[in-house]
Design a protein around this motif. Structure first.
Motif, PDB file in Angstrom:
ATOM      1  N   ALA A 102       0.836  -1.204   0.000  1.00  0.00           N
ATOM      2  CA  ALA A 102       0.000   0.000   0.000  1.00  0.00           C
ATOM      3  C   ALA A 102       0.872   1.254   0.000  1.00  0.00           C
ATOM      4  O   ALA A 102       0.603   2.210  -0.735  1.00  0.00           O
ATOM      5  N   HIS A 103       1.930   1.243   0.800  1.00  0.00           N
ATOM      6  CA  HIS A 103       2.844   2.393   0.838  1.00  0.00           C
ATOM      7  C   HIS A 103       3.571   2.566  -0.502  1.00  0.00           C
ATOM      8  O   HIS A 103       3.717   3.696  -0.983  1.00  0.00           O
ATOM      9  N   THR A 104       3.984   1.473  -1.111  1.00  0.00           N
ATOM     10  CA  THR A 104       4.659   1.538  -2.414  1.00  0.00           C
ATOM     11  C   THR A 104       3.722   2.100  -3.477  1.00  0.00           C
ATOM     12  O   THR A 104       4.105   2.980  -4.256  1.00  0.00           O
ATOM     13  N   VAL A 105       2.485   1.608  -3.502  1.00  0.00           N
ATOM     14  CA  VAL A 105       1.500   2.082  -4.478  1.00  0.00           C
ATOM     15  C   VAL A 105       1.201   3.555  -4.241  1.00  0.00           C
ATOM     16  O   VAL A 105       1.176   4.360  -5.186  1.00  0.00           O
ATOM     17  N   ALA A 106       0.996   3.932  -2.978  1.00  0.00           N
ATOM     18  CA  ALA A 106       0.703   5.336  -2.666  1.00  0.00           C
ATOM     19  C   ALA A 106       1.845   6.240  -3.113  1.00  0.00           C
ATOM     20  O   ALA A 106       1.615   7.267  -3.758  1.00  0.00           O
ATOM     21  N   HIS A 107       3.060   5.853  -2.793  1.00  0.00           N
ATOM     22  CA  HIS A 107       4.224   6.655  -3.174  1.00  0.00           C
ATOM     23  C   HIS A 107       4.319   6.776  -4.698  1.00  0.00           C
ATOM     24  O   HIS A 107       4.553   7.867  -5.232  1.00  0.00           O
ATOM     25  N   SER A 108       4.108   5.668  -5.389  1.00  0.00           N
ATOM     26  CA  SER A 108       4.219   5.658  -6.852  1.00  0.00           C
ATOM     27  C   SER A 108       3.164   6.506  -7.533  1.00  0.00           C
ATOM     28  O   SER A 108       3.395   7.036  -8.622  1.00  0.00           O
ATOM     29  N   LEU A 109       1.993   6.623  -6.895  1.00  0.00           N
ATOM     30  CA  LEU A 109       0.874   7.336  -7.512  1.00  0.00           C
ATOM     31  C   LEU A 109       0.615   8.702  -6.880  1.00  0.00           C
ATOM     32  O   LEU A 109      -0.356   9.368  -7.211  1.00  0.00           O
ATOM     33  N   GLY A 110       1.472   9.107  -5.948  1.00  0.00           N
ATOM     34  CA  GLY A 110       1.312  10.427  -5.346  1.00  0.00           C
ATOM     35  C   GLY A 110       0.234  10.500  -4.296  1.00  0.00           C
ATOM     36  O   GLY A 110      -0.345  11.562  -4.069  1.00  0.00           O
ATOM     37  N   GLY A 111      -0.053   9.375  -3.647  1.00  0.00           N
ATOM     38  CA  GLY A 111      -1.074   9.366  -2.598  1.00  0.00           C
ATOM     39  C   GLY A 111      -0.461   9.113  -1.241  1.00  0.00           C
ATOM     40  O   GLY A 111       0.762   9.127  -1.069  1.00  0.00           O
ATOM     41  N   ASP A 112      -1.289   8.887  -0.260  1.00  0.00           N
ATOM     42  CA  ASP A 112      -0.879   8.553   1.100  1.00  0.00           C
ATOM     43  C   ASP A 112      -1.700   7.355   1.553  1.00  0.00           C
ATOM     44  O   ASP A 112      -2.721   7.038   0.963  1.00  0.00           O
ATOM     45  N   VAL A 113      -1.260   6.737   2.631  1.00  0.00           N
ATOM     46  CA  VAL A 113      -1.992   5.603   3.206  1.00  0.00           C
ATOM     47  C   VAL A 113      -2.780   6.108   4.406  1.00  0.00           C
ATOM     48  O   VAL A 113      -2.232   6.781   5.279  1.00  0.00           O
ATOM     49  N   TYR A 114      -4.068   5.783   4.436  1.00  0.00           N
ATOM     50  CA  TYR A 114      -4.969   6.256   5.475  1.00  0.00           C
ATOM     51  C   TYR A 114      -5.647   5.093   6.179  1.00  0.00           C
ATOM     52  O   TYR A 114      -5.743   3.996   5.632  1.00  0.00           O
ATOM     53  N   ASP A 115      -6.158   5.354   7.371  1.00  0.00           N
ATOM     54  CA  ASP A 115      -6.948   4.349   8.082  1.00  0.00           C
ATOM     55  C   ASP A 115      -8.414   4.481   7.666  1.00  0.00           C
ATOM     56  O   ASP A 115      -8.744   5.267   6.767  1.00  0.00           O
ATOM     57  N   GLU A 116      -9.283   3.722   8.331  1.00  0.00           N
ATOM     58  CA  GLU A 116     -10.690   3.725   7.906  1.00  0.00           C
ATOM     59  C   GLU A 116     -11.415   5.026   8.205  1.00  0.00           C
ATOM     60  O   GLU A 116     -12.511   5.257   7.698  1.00  0.00           O
ATOM     61  N   THR A 117     -10.818   5.911   9.008  1.00  0.00           N
ATOM     62  CA  THR A 117     -11.433   7.217   9.254  1.00  0.00           C
ATOM     63  C   THR A 117     -10.870   8.277   8.312  1.00  0.00           C
ATOM     64  O   THR A 117     -11.161   9.455   8.455  1.00  0.00           O
ATOM     65  N   ARG A 118     -10.045   7.822   7.383  1.00  0.00           N
ATOM     66  CA  ARG A 118      -9.367   8.675   6.404  1.00  0.00           C
ATOM     67  C   ARG A 118      -8.400   9.659   7.054  1.00  0.00           C
ATOM     68  O   ARG A 118      -8.193  10.761   6.575  1.00  0.00           O
ATOM     69  N   SER A 119      -7.821   9.208   8.165  1.00  0.00           N
ATOM     70  CA  SER A 119      -6.728   9.938   8.808  1.00  0.00           C
ATOM     71  C   SER A 119      -5.437   9.242   8.386  1.00  0.00           C
ATOM     72  O   SER A 119      -5.431   8.033   8.146  1.00  0.00           O
TER      73      SER A 119
END
Length: 142
Positions: A102-119
């Motif tokens: 998830a962290h690799t995908v987020a980094h590659s696509l310019g996103g972040d990893v969030y929990d279920e509350t979107r924090s």
């Protein structure tokens, strides 16, 4: 059973994605995920002479599936990484692999990893999920 599946379901790792479908496809495939059952992407490993899904990825946008033939048209606000328990033989290892992916995908696509509350996901939150998995594994052995 269901409670832990929900906890470790990655409602846990939602990441806002600013890329398009072709970028998402390229990154997911590059991380070893393959398109499959239920029109999700899955990471599978051979365990005890059978292929076992370690974790899956779905589209955050309804209906949650991917249309492989029209990935070039996909625009989404995020991906959901999730595990189904019981499932992987080593649940903690699968969880750690899912989180790393998830962290690799987020980094590659310019996103972040969030929990279920979107924090933004914290180390404490990750550790609480790992503890839930340990408790679930313990129950399965009893």
């Amino acid at each position: 059973n269901t409670r832990v599946a929900d906890v470790t379901g990655v409602q846990t790792c939602a990441l806002p994605i600013w890329g398009d479908g072709e970028d998402i496809l390229r990154v997911l495939m590059g991380c070893g995920l393959r398109f499959g059952d239920m029109d999700f992407f899955h990471l599978s490993e051979l365990q005890d002479d059978k292929t076992t899904i370690q974790f899956s990825v779905e589209n955050m946008m309804q209906p949650g599936v991917f249309d492989l033939e029209n990935m070039d048209e996909l625009k989404t606000q995020g991906l959901m990484f999730f595990m189904t328990l019981p499932g992987p033989k080593d649940m903690l290892k699968a969880f750690d692999l899912m989180l790393e992916t998830a962290h690799t995908v987020a980094h590659s696509l310019g996103g972040d990893v969030y929990d279920e509350t979107r924090s933004v996901m914290t180390k404490q939150y990750v550790e609480s999920l790992r503890q839930s998995i340990r408790e679930y594994e313990h129950k399965c052995r009893v």
